[in-house]
Design a protein around this motif. Structure first.
Motif, mmCIF file in Angstrom:
data_model
loop_
_atom_site.group_PDB
_atom_site.id
_atom_site.type_symbol
_atom_site.label_atom_id
_atom_site.label_comp_id
_atom_site.label_asym_id
_atom_site.label_seq_id
_atom_site.Cartn_x
_atom_site.Cartn_y
_atom_site.Cartn_z
ATOM 1 N N LEU A 3 0.834 -1.204 0.000
ATOM 2 C CA LEU A 3 0.000 0.000 0.000
ATOM 3 C C LEU A 3 0.872 1.259 0.000
ATOM 4 C CD1 LEU A 3 -2.834 -1.014 2.482
ATOM 5 C CD2 LEU A 3 -3.039 -0.661 0.015
ATOM 6 N N LYS A 4 2.001 1.222 0.697
ATOM 7 C CA LYS A 4 2.896 2.381 0.700
ATOM 8 C C LYS A 4 3.347 2.719 -0.717
ATOM 9 C CE LYS A 4 4.777 1.923 5.378
ATOM 10 N NZ LYS A 4 5.977 1.574 6.161
ATOM 11 N N LEU A 5 3.541 1.688 -1.550
ATOM 12 C CA LEU A 5 3.940 1.920 -2.940
ATOM 13 C C LEU A 5 2.796 2.493 -3.772
ATOM 14 C CD1 LEU A 5 5.960 -1.305 -3.837
ATOM 15 C CD2 LEU A 5 6.883 0.970 -3.434
ATOM 16 N N LEU A 6 1.570 2.098 -3.433
ATOM 17 C CA LEU A 6 0.414 2.426 -4.279
ATOM 18 C C LEU A 6 -0.270 3.735 -3.916
ATOM 19 C CD1 LEU A 6 -1.091 -1.172 -4.373
ATOM 20 C CD2 LEU A 6 -0.298 0.083 -6.380
ATOM 21 N N VAL A 7 -0.182 4.124 -2.647
ATOM 22 C CA VAL A 7 -0.949 5.284 -2.191
ATOM 23 C C VAL A 7 -0.237 6.584 -2.541
ATOM 24 C CG1 VAL A 7 -1.868 6.484 -0.168
ATOM 25 C CG2 VAL A 7 -2.086 4.005 -0.358
ATOM 26 N N CYS A 8 -0.956 7.473 -3.212
ATOM 27 C CA CYS A 8 -0.409 8.773 -3.594
ATOM 28 C C CYS A 8 -1.577 9.699 -3.934
ATOM 29 C CB CYS A 8 0.541 8.647 -4.790
ATOM 30 S SG CYS A 8 -0.269 7.990 -6.271
ATOM 31 N N GLY A 9 -1.257 10.945 -4.262
ATOM 32 C CA GLY A 9 -2.281 11.878 -4.714
ATOM 33 C C GLY A 9 -2.992 12.584 -3.572
ATOM 34 N N GLU A 10 -3.746 13.620 -3.948
ATOM 35 C CA GLU A 10 -4.510 14.401 -2.986
ATOM 36 C C GLU A 10 -5.929 14.596 -3.494
ATOM 37 O OE1 GLU A 10 -3.460 15.301 -0.087
ATOM 38 O OE2 GLU A 10 -1.344 14.728 -0.325
ATOM 39 N N GLY A 11 -6.848 14.867 -2.564
ATOM 40 C CA GLY A 11 -8.218 15.192 -2.934
ATOM 41 C C GLY A 11 -8.864 14.114 -3.780
ATOM 42 N N ALA A 12 -9.452 14.535 -4.901
ATOM 43 C CA ALA A 12 -10.170 13.600 -5.780
ATOM 44 C C ALA A 12 -9.221 12.645 -6.503
ATOM 45 C CB ALA A 12 -11.002 14.371 -6.799
ATOM 46 N N MET A 13 -7.905 12.906 -6.414
ATOM 47 C CA MET A 13 -6.925 12.007 -7.039
ATOM 48 C C MET A 13 -6.241 11.112 -6.007
ATOM 49 S SD MET A 13 -7.257 12.309 -10.153
ATOM 50 C CE MET A 13 -5.887 11.268 -10.635
ATOM 51 N N ARG A 14 -6.747 11.129 -4.756
ATOM 52 C CA ARG A 14 -6.174 10.259 -3.734
ATOM 53 C C ARG A 14 -6.397 8.804 -4.121
ATOM 54 N NH1 ARG A 14 -2.034 10.496 -0.503
ATOM 55 N NH2 ARG A 14 -2.246 9.273 1.370
ATOM 56 N N ALA A 15 -5.397 7.966 -3.890
ATOM 57 C CA ALA A 15 -5.482 6.553 -4.262
ATOM 58 C C ALA A 15 -6.601 5.848 -3.494
ATOM 59 C CB ALA A 15 -4.157 5.850 -4.002
ATOM 60 N N TYR A 24 -11.571 -8.239 6.631
ATOM 61 C CA TYR A 24 -10.685 -8.390 7.774
ATOM 62 C C TYR A 24 -10.214 -6.990 8.157
ATOM 63 C CZ TYR A 24 -6.699 -9.952 10.571
ATOM 64 O OH TYR A 24 -5.799 -10.162 11.583
ATOM 65 N N PRO A 25 -10.408 -6.541 9.414
ATOM 66 C CA PRO A 25 -10.176 -5.129 9.769
ATOM 67 C C PRO A 25 -8.766 -4.606 9.527
ATOM 68 C CG PRO A 25 -11.494 -6.205 11.455
ATOM 69 C CD PRO A 25 -11.048 -7.287 10.506
ATOM 70 N N LEU A 26 -7.810 -5.487 9.297
ATOM 71 C CA LEU A 26 -6.466 -5.041 8.941
ATOM 72 C C LEU A 26 -6.503 -4.096 7.742
ATOM 73 C CD1 LEU A 26 -3.291 -5.321 8.813
ATOM 74 C CD2 LEU A 26 -3.683 -7.263 7.304
ATOM 75 N N TYR A 27 -7.376 -4.389 6.782
ATOM 76 C CA TYR A 27 -7.396 -3.611 5.543
ATOM 77 C C TYR A 27 -7.867 -2.187 5.778
ATOM 78 C CZ TYR A 27 -6.545 -8.115 3.498
ATOM 79 O OH TYR A 27 -5.974 -9.314 3.209
ATOM 80 N N SER A 28 -9.003 -2.028 6.435
ATOM 81 C CA SER A 28 -9.510 -0.675 6.681
ATOM 82 C C SER A 28 -8.550 0.108 7.570
ATOM 83 C CB SER A 28 -10.900 -0.726 7.315
ATOM 84 O OG SER A 28 -10.900 -1.503 8.489
ATOM 85 N N ALA A 29 -7.926 -0.572 8.545
ATOM 86 C CA ALA A 29 -6.985 0.105 9.441
ATOM 87 C C ALA A 29 -5.744 0.578 8.683
ATOM 88 C CB ALA A 29 -6.592 -0.822 10.585
ATOM 89 N N ALA A 30 -5.212 -0.285 7.820
ATOM 90 C CA ALA A 30 -4.019 0.078 7.053
ATOM 91 C C ALA A 30 -4.311 1.224 6.093
ATOM 92 C CB ALA A 30 -3.499 -1.138 6.286
ATOM 93 N N LEU A 31 -5.495 1.205 5.464
ATOM 94 C CA LEU A 31 -5.870 2.277 4.544
ATOM 95 C C LEU A 31 -6.040 3.597 5.287
ATOM 96 C CD1 LEU A 31 -8.431 0.350 2.293
ATOM 97 C CD2 LEU A 31 -6.106 1.037 1.695
ATOM 98 N N ALA A 32 -6.637 3.528 6.481
ATOM 99 C CA ALA A 32 -6.809 4.748 7.279
ATOM 100 C C ALA A 32 -5.460 5.313 7.702
ATOM 101 C CB ALA A 32 -7.668 4.444 8.501
ATOM 102 N N GLU A 33 -4.536 4.426 8.082
ATOM 103 C CA GLU A 33 -3.211 4.869 8.520
ATOM 104 C C GLU A 33 -2.480 5.605 7.398
ATOM 105 O OE1 GLU A 33 0.894 2.959 10.428
ATOM 106 O OE2 GLU A 33 -0.605 1.658 9.511
ATOM 107 N N LEU A 34 -2.659 5.152 6.169
ATOM 108 C CA LEU A 34 -1.962 5.749 5.025
ATOM 109 C C LEU A 34 -2.785 6.847 4.350
ATOM 110 C CD1 LEU A 34 -0.528 2.458 3.505
ATOM 111 C CD2 LEU A 34 0.773 4.250 4.658
#
Length: 331
Positions: A3-15, A24-34
């Protein structure tokens, strides 16, 4: 790390990253963290938690109005839902990812835990390569496996690996950097990881014993999966889909209106209220479905099938008795 490699952008272009609900709550937690955007697609409970491509398309089209969808995550066999995706479904998902230019993330940590008759695990990598170069040379895929599931660690030992397909070499170099700054898992987990990828082979001294142990463990899990489904479905107000794979059941429960009202007064989700009452009265710890995500107006809990069979029978009977008492109390 992916996810660190994939997440970028701001606003409407946020990944944005597509994840299944229930998840599995790991996913939502990791996305929120990033600070990535969580894109929910719903599994079809009425069809044994199957995955519909039309639902993927709906979720993707809606998400493109407010973010930049970049990845699609699939859990197969499912957690917390225990479904096993068919080969046809996996092929459809790969075509969808190719058409929409999405990075595929295949969580396959329960791949050896398949119990239901007619179900079979198909790895995304294998299906991808059998679909020919149109897909095998273009679709980017990361698949994940773990020592802590299946018949090896059974939620104990921790260690795992991922395999990357069709990633740009410059990007892979950055991935290696990211992984290199992390500490190693404990030594026992690393030792077990070696056994996972290099199991005993025919003719070796430990092969027969290994096969005997593996068969016994998986057979016991299959028996407990069936037992869990059968017992829970005898309870009025509980509906449990077949536990096709993984290590959990995720039944749908009916909660009386009075209990829902009391939960709201306490500031709790109704299924959290239900699970806390069960914990207090029986000592049984279940996880409320609201922790995994569920369709509005439905309630669930997740329960593991890991206890020894004799203890599982007692546990299931206690769950049954509690639900009947709870329903009567709040009717």
């Amino acid at each position: 790390t992916m996810l660190k490699l994939l997440v970028c952008g701001e606003g409407a272009m946020r990944a944005g990253v597509m994840i299944s609900i229930p998840q599995y709550p790991l996913y939502s937690a990791a996305l929120a963290e990033l600070s990535a955007v969580q894109i929910n697609y719903y599994l079809n409970e009425e069809k044994c938690w199957s995955l519909d491509i039309s639902e993927l398309q709906r979720a993707l089209d809606e998400a493109r109005l407010y973010c930049n969808p970049r990845a699609l995550c699939i859990i197969n066999p499912g957690n917390p839902t225990g479904q096993v995706q068919s080969r046809e479904c996996i092929e459809d998902v790969i075509r969808f990812a190719a058409k929409e230019r999405l990075f595929l993330m295949a969580d396959e940590v329960y791949q050896d835990n398949v119990y239901a008759e007619g179900c079979q695990f198909h790895s995304f990598k294998k299906v991808l390569f059998e679909m020919g170069p149109e897909y095998s040379e273009t679709v980017e895929l990361a698949s994940f496996h773990s020592t802590s599931k299946c018949y090896m660690g059974e939620c104990g030992f921790r260690g795992g690996y991922m395999e990357i397909i069709n990633m740009d070499e410059d990007v892979k170099a950055q991935l290696t950097k990211l992984l290199s700054v992390r500490l190693c898992p404990p030594v026992p987990g690393q030792a077990l990881m070696d056994l996972v990828v290099n199991p005993p082979q025919p003719g070796e001294p430990s092969y027969e014993h290994f096969i005997k142990e593996r068969t016994a463990t998986l057979s016991a899990l299959a028996e407990k999966a069936k037992l869990t489904e059968q017992v829970l479905n005898t309870v009025e107000g509980i509906r449990c889909n077949p536990v096709q794979g993984a290590m959990y059941s995720f039944p749908c429960i009916t909660i009386p209106k009075r209990a829902i009202q009391e939960a709201k007064e306490l500031g709790q989700q109704p299924d959290m209220f239900y699970c806390m009452k069960m914990l207090e009265e029986t000592g049984i710890c279940l996880v409320p479905g609201s922790g995994f995500g569920q369709k509005e107006g439905t309630y669930h809990f997740r329960m593991t099938i890991l206890p020894p069979t004799d203890k599982l029978k007692i546990l299931l009977n206690n769950v049954k008795a509690f639900h009947q008492s709870f329903t009567q109390q709040y009717s």
